[in-house]
Design a protein around this motif. Structure first.
Motif, PDB file in Angstrom:
ATOM      1  N   GLN A 123      30.677  38.330  55.349  1.00  0.00           N
ATOM      2  CA  GLN A 123      32.008  38.312  54.733  1.00  0.00           C
ATOM      3  C   GLN A 123      32.930  37.338  55.471  1.00  0.00           C
ATOM      4  O   GLN A 123      33.673  36.568  54.838  1.00  0.00           O
ATOM      5  CB  GLN A 123      32.607  39.707  54.714  1.00  0.00           C
ATOM      6  N   ALA A 124      32.876  37.352  56.799  1.00  0.00           N
ATOM      7  CA  ALA A 124      33.701  36.421  57.570  1.00  0.00           C
ATOM      8  C   ALA A 124      33.305  34.975  57.285  1.00  0.00           C
ATOM      9  O   ALA A 124      34.166  34.094  57.143  1.00  0.00           O
ATOM     10  CB  ALA A 124      33.578  36.725  59.062  1.00  0.00           C
ATOM     11  N   ALA A 125      31.993  34.714  57.179  1.00  0.00           N
ATOM     12  CA  ALA A 125      31.521  33.354  56.902  1.00  0.00           C
ATOM     13  C   ALA A 125      31.982  32.883  55.524  1.00  0.00           C
ATOM     14  O   ALA A 125      32.381  31.722  55.357  1.00  0.00           O
ATOM     15  CB  ALA A 125      30.000  33.303  57.008  1.00  0.00           C
ATOM     16  N   LEU A 126      31.936  33.778  54.541  1.00  0.00           N
ATOM     17  CA  LEU A 126      32.352  33.392  53.195  1.00  0.00           C
ATOM     18  C   LEU A 126      33.858  33.172  53.126  1.00  0.00           C
ATOM     19  O   LEU A 126      34.328  32.281  52.409  1.00  0.00           O
ATOM     20  CB  LEU A 126      31.912  34.444  52.184  1.00  0.00           C
ATOM     21  N   ARG A 127      34.608  33.977  53.852  1.00  0.00           N
ATOM     22  CA  ARG A 127      36.060  33.731  53.899  1.00  0.00           C
ATOM     23  C   ARG A 127      36.330  32.340  54.488  1.00  0.00           C
ATOM     24  O   ARG A 127      37.213  31.606  54.008  1.00  0.00           O
ATOM     25  CB  ARG A 127      36.760  34.821  54.704  1.00  0.00           C
ATOM     26  N   GLY A 128      35.564  31.968  55.507  1.00  0.00           N
ATOM     27  CA  GLY A 128      35.708  30.634  56.075  1.00  0.00           C
ATOM     28  C   GLY A 128      35.336  29.546  55.074  1.00  0.00           C
ATOM     29  O   GLY A 128      36.015  28.510  54.985  1.00  0.00           O
ATOM     30  N   PHE A 129      34.275  29.783  54.313  1.00  0.00           N
ATOM     31  CA  PHE A 129      33.847  28.826  53.283  1.00  0.00           C
ATOM     32  C   PHE A 129      34.971  28.581  52.284  1.00  0.00           C
ATOM     33  O   PHE A 129      35.306  27.417  51.975  1.00  0.00           O
ATOM     34  CB  PHE A 129      32.598  29.365  52.576  1.00  0.00           C
ATOM     35  N   PHE A 130      35.550  29.656  51.766  1.00  0.00           N
ATOM     36  CA  PHE A 130      36.592  29.491  50.758  1.00  0.00           C
ATOM     37  C   PHE A 130      37.861  28.869  51.347  1.00  0.00           C
ATOM     38  O   PHE A 130      38.537  28.078  50.681  1.00  0.00           O
ATOM     39  CB  PHE A 130      36.894  30.824  50.075  1.00  0.00           C
ATOM     40  N   ALA A 131      38.180  29.195  52.582  1.00  0.00           N
ATOM     41  CA  ALA A 131      39.344  28.581  53.222  1.00  0.00           C
ATOM     42  C   ALA A 131      39.146  27.072  53.347  1.00  0.00           C
ATOM     43  O   ALA A 131      40.077  26.287  53.084  1.00  0.00           O
ATOM     44  CB  ALA A 131      39.590  29.209  54.589  1.00  0.00           C
ATOM     45  N   ARG A 132      37.941  26.656  53.717  1.00  0.00           N
ATOM     46  CA  ARG A 132      37.660  25.220  53.847  1.00  0.00           C
ATOM     47  C   ARG A 132      37.720  24.507  52.498  1.00  0.00           C
ATOM     48  O   ARG A 132      37.999  23.303  52.432  1.00  0.00           O
ATOM     49  CB  ARG A 132      36.295  24.998  54.501  1.00  0.00           C
ATOM     50  N   GLU A 133      37.471  25.246  51.422  1.00  0.00           N
ATOM     51  CA  GLU A 133      37.522  24.676  50.076  1.00  0.00           C
ATOM     52  C   GLU A 133      38.916  24.789  49.454  1.00  0.00           C
ATOM     53  O   GLU A 133      39.089  24.547  48.259  1.00  0.00           O
ATOM     54  CB  GLU A 133      36.503  25.383  49.181  1.00  0.00           C
ATOM     55  N   ASP A 134      39.902  25.194  50.259  1.00  0.00           N
ATOM     56  CA  ASP A 134      41.303  25.297  49.811  1.00  0.00           C
ATOM     57  C   ASP A 134      41.524  26.379  48.761  1.00  0.00           C
ATOM     58  O   ASP A 134      42.354  26.225  47.862  1.00  0.00           O
ATOM     59  CB  ASP A 134      41.816  23.942  49.287  1.00  0.00           C
ATOM     60  N   PHE A 135      40.799  27.486  48.894  1.00  0.00           N
ATOM     61  CA  PHE A 135      41.047  28.650  48.047  1.00  0.00           C
ATOM     62  C   PHE A 135      42.094  29.545  48.703  1.00  0.00           C
ATOM     63  O   PHE A 135      42.171  29.630  49.932  1.00  0.00           O
ATOM     64  CB  PHE A 135      39.760  29.457  47.843  1.00  0.00           C
ATOM     65  N   ILE A 136      42.869  30.205  47.866  1.00  0.00           N
ATOM     66  CA  ILE A 136      43.783  31.243  48.308  1.00  0.00           C
ATOM     67  C   ILE A 136      43.115  32.586  48.049  1.00  0.00           C
ATOM     68  O   ILE A 136      42.674  32.852  46.919  1.00  0.00           O
ATOM     69  CB  ILE A 136      45.123  31.185  47.548  1.00  0.00           C
ATOM     70  N   GLU A 137      43.020  33.439  49.077  1.00  0.00           N
ATOM     71  CA  GLU A 137      42.466  34.774  48.854  1.00  0.00           C
ATOM     72  C   GLU A 137      43.550  35.680  48.289  1.00  0.00           C
ATOM     73  O   GLU A 137      44.655  35.763  48.835  1.00  0.00           O
ATOM     74  CB  GLU A 137      41.906  35.378  50.140  1.00  0.00           C
ATOM     75  N   VAL A 138      43.233  36.352  47.182  1.00  0.00           N
ATOM     76  CA  VAL A 138      44.190  37.226  46.516  1.00  0.00           C
ATOM     77  C   VAL A 138      43.683  38.661  46.538  1.00  0.00           C
ATOM     78  O   VAL A 138      42.513  38.919  46.793  1.00  0.00           O
ATOM     79  CB  VAL A 138      44.458  36.769  45.060  1.00  0.00           C
ATOM     80  N   ASP A 139      44.604  39.585  46.266  1.00  0.00           N
ATOM     81  CA  ASP A 139      44.284  41.013  46.260  1.00  0.00           C
ATOM     82  C   ASP A 139      44.860  41.586  44.969  1.00  0.00           C
ATOM     83  O   ASP A 139      46.044  41.380  44.677  1.00  0.00           O
ATOM     84  CB  ASP A 139      44.901  41.686  47.486  1.00  0.00           C
ATOM     85  N   THR A 140      44.049  42.273  44.195  1.00  0.00           N
ATOM     86  CA  THR A 140      44.484  42.744  42.882  1.00  0.00           C
ATOM     87  C   THR A 140      44.537  44.267  42.834  1.00  0.00           C
ATOM     88  O   THR A 140      43.826  44.944  43.580  1.00  0.00           O
ATOM     89  CB  THR A 140      43.541  42.235  41.776  1.00  0.00           C
ATOM     90  N   ALA A 141      45.359  44.797  41.942  1.00  0.00           N
ATOM     91  CA  ALA A 141      45.487  46.247  41.789  1.00  0.00           C
ATOM     92  C   ALA A 141      44.226  46.842  41.186  1.00  0.00           C
ATOM     93  O   ALA A 141      43.624  46.277  40.272  1.00  0.00           O
ATOM     94  CB  ALA A 141      46.688  46.576  40.904  1.00  0.00           C
ATOM     95  N   VAL A 142      43.836  47.996  41.709  1.00  0.00           N
ATOM     96  CA  VAL A 142      42.674  48.717  41.179  1.00  0.00           C
ATOM     97  C   VAL A 142      43.014  49.404  39.867  1.00  0.00           C
ATOM     98  O   VAL A 142      42.213  49.431  38.927  1.00  0.00           O
ATOM     99  CB  VAL A 142      42.185  49.743  42.223  1.00  0.00           C
ATOM    100  N   LEU A 143      44.212  49.976  39.760  1.00  0.00           N
ATOM    101  CA  LEU A 143      44.621  50.680  38.550  1.00  0.00           C
ATOM    102  C   LEU A 143      45.035  49.686  37.478  1.00  0.00           C
ATOM    103  O   LEU A 143      45.884  48.821  37.712  1.00  0.00           O
ATOM    104  CB  LEU A 143      45.791  51.621  38.861  1.00  0.00           C
ATOM    105  N   GLN A 144      44.421  49.812  36.301  1.00  0.00           N
ATOM    106  CA  GLN A 144      44.675  48.878  35.213  1.00  0.00           C
ATOM    107  C   GLN A 144      44.820  49.622  33.883  1.00  0.00           C
ATOM    108  O   GLN A 144      44.286  50.725  33.715  1.00  0.00           O
ATOM    109  CB  GLN A 144      43.527  47.874  35.101  1.00  0.00           C
ATOM    110  N   ILE A 145      45.512  48.984  32.946  1.00  0.00           N
ATOM    111  CA  ILE A 145      45.634  49.526  31.585  1.00  0.00           C
ATOM    112  C   ILE A 145      44.274  49.559  30.905  1.00  0.00           C
ATOM    113  O   ILE A 145      43.932  50.498  30.192  1.00  0.00           O
ATOM    114  CB  ILE A 145      46.606  48.668  30.753  1.00  0.00           C
TER     115      ILE A 145
END
Length: 353
Positions: free
Chosen positions: A30-52
Motif C-alpha cells: 500500500q505504501a509503495a502504491l501510494r508512492g507510485f500515484f504521488a509520482r504520477e501526480d495523482f491526488i488521493e481522495v477519500d469518499t463517503a461510505v454512505l450513499q443514496i
C-alpha cells in the motif's frame, strides 16, 4: 482432531503470527502504491461510505441501513459497493488525476477470494485513454511483487510473471479460442443481443442452458466456466472489449459499436481489476441503469435507487478513464496468501457467530 471443530479466531496469537507476514506485506505494498500515484501526480481522495445508491449493477448486492434526520424521520442509505460515483463527481468538480483506497461492502459474498468488506483501489485519468490504465496495471503488479520480494504472482500452485509482456485478448477472441463460440454473432450493431442464438451455441459446445436463462446469464456462464480459468497463467491477461450490454458504465468502442471500452485484468485465473473508458452521456447511462435494475428485479425481486446527482454530474464530467482494482486480491497474489482473510488485519465476523 475433530473435523467439525471450529477454527481458532483470527486474533488468537498463533493464528495472528501465521498471518502477520502477509499483513506486513500488505502495508508495504500500500505504501509503495501510494508512492507510485504521488509520482504520477495523482491526488488521493477519500469518499463517503454512505450513499443514496450503492451502484446499479444487477448482480451486486448491497448492505442497506437508515439515517435519522434531526426530527427523527428515517432516510434510506446504502454502504457503497464502490467509490465510483463519488470519484466521478470529483472529476466533474475539476479534478484530473485521482486515486482512492476505499473500504467497500458487498453482500452475499464470502469465500477464499471474496469478503463482505474489502479494499478497492480506484484511480481515474481525465483526458486519457483506457489503454493508459492497462499500462498502469502492468507497472503496479510489477511494483507489488518487487516490494515484497517475491517477483511473481501466485495462487493455488499457479504463477504469473508480472514482468513478462501481458497477453491482450478481446472477449470475442477468448470465446472463440476457449469455448468455440462466435460471441459477436449474437450481438447486433446497436448492441442488442440475441438470446436464442447464444443459447444454441452454448448447447452446441455441451454446456447447460435453462429455459429462463437470458443472454447475460449464458454469457456469464461461458465466461466463468470456460474462459476465466484459462487467463493469466505464465503472464497476466488483459481481457478487452466486452459487449456493450456487459459494460453499463463504459463508452462504446469507436472501432466496433457492438463492444465497449472495458477490460478486466487477470493473473493465475483470478480477476484483479475492471477498467473503463468512461461513459459520460447521462441519458444513455440512465437507460443502462434502468436495464440493469429491471434484470435485478427479475432475478432477485429488488432494485436500488438511481443516484440523480451522479447523472447530473455526468454533464460536467470530462472524457476520462477509470479502474477499480481489488487491493486485497493483489496482496494475496503478490505475497502468496491462499485466502483473502489472511491479508485483512481484522476480518468481518463469520455469519451466525
Amino acid at each position: 482432531m475433530n473435523s467439525s471443530a471450529k477454527a481458532s479466531p483470527w486474533w488468537t496469537p498463533s493464528v495472528h503470527a501465521d498471518r502477520r507476514p502477509f499483513l506486513i506485506g500488505r502495508n508495504a505494498i500500500q505504501a509503495a502504491l501510494r508512492g507510485f500515484f504521488a509520482r504520477e501526480d495523482f491526488i488521493e481522495v477519500d469518499t463517503a461510505v454512505l450513499q443514496i445508491s450503492p451502484g446499479n449493477e444487477a448482480h451486486l448486492h448491497a448492505f442497506a441501513t437508515e439515517a435519522l434526520t434531526t426530527d427523527g424521520q428515517k432516510a434510506p442509505f446504502y454502504l457503497h459497493t464502490s467509490p465510483e460515483f463519488a470519484c466521478k463527481k470529483l472529476l466533474a468538480a475539476g479534478e484530473e488525476r485521482i486515486s482512492c483506497f476505499a473500504h467497500v461492502y458487498r453482500n452475499r459474498e464470502r469465500g477464499p477470494l471474496h469478503h463482505p468488506e474489502f479494499t478497492m483501489l480506484e484511480w481515474y485519468r481525465a483526458g486519457e485513454s483506457y489503454e493508459s490504465l492497462m499500462m498502469d496495471c502492468v507497472r503496479i503488479l510489477a511494483l507489488a511483487t518487487e516490494t515484497v520480494k517475491t517477483g511473481k504472482l501466485a495462487y493455488r500452485g499457479a504463477e504469473s510473471d508480472p514482468f513478462a509482456g501481458p497477453e491482450r485478448i478481446s472477449v470475442a477472441e477468448a470465446f472463440e479460442r476457449h469455448a468455440g463460440i462466435d460471441l459477436l454473432a449474437s450481438v447486433a450493431a446497436d448492441g442488442s443481443t440475441d438470446r436464442d442464438h447464444l443459447a444454441a451455441e452454448t448447447t452446441r459446445v455441451g454446456m447447460r442452458v435453462a429455459d429462463d436463462d437470458g443472454w447475460a446469464d449464458l454469457f456469464s456462464r461461458v465466461l466463468v466456466e470456460k474462459i476465466e480459468p484459462r487467463l493469466g497463467f505464465g503472464r497476466i491477461t488483459i481481457l478487452d472489449e466486452y459487449p456493450v450490454s456487459e459494460a453499463a458504465l463504459a463508452r462504446p468502442s469507436a472501432r466496433d459499436p457492438r463492444v465497449a471500452e472495458r477490460f478486466e485484468l487477470y493473473a493465475c485465473g483470478v480477476e484483479l481489476a475492471n477498467g473503463f473508458g468512461e461513459l459520460t452521456n447521462a441519458a444513455e447511462q440512465r437507460r443502462r441503469f434502468e436495464i440493469e435494475m429491471a434484470e435485478k428485479a427479475r432475478v432477485y425481486g429488488e432494485t436500488y435507487p438511481i443516484d440523480e446527482d451522479f447523472l447530473a454530474a455526468l454533464s460536467l464530467m470530462p472524457d476520462a478513464s477509470g479502474i477499480a482494482l481489488g487491493f486485497d486480491r493483489l496482496v494475496m497474489l503478490a505475497t502468496g496468501a491462499s485466502r483473502i482473510d489472511q491479508v485483512l488485519w481484522a476480518p468481518v465476523a463469520e455469519y451466525g457467530t
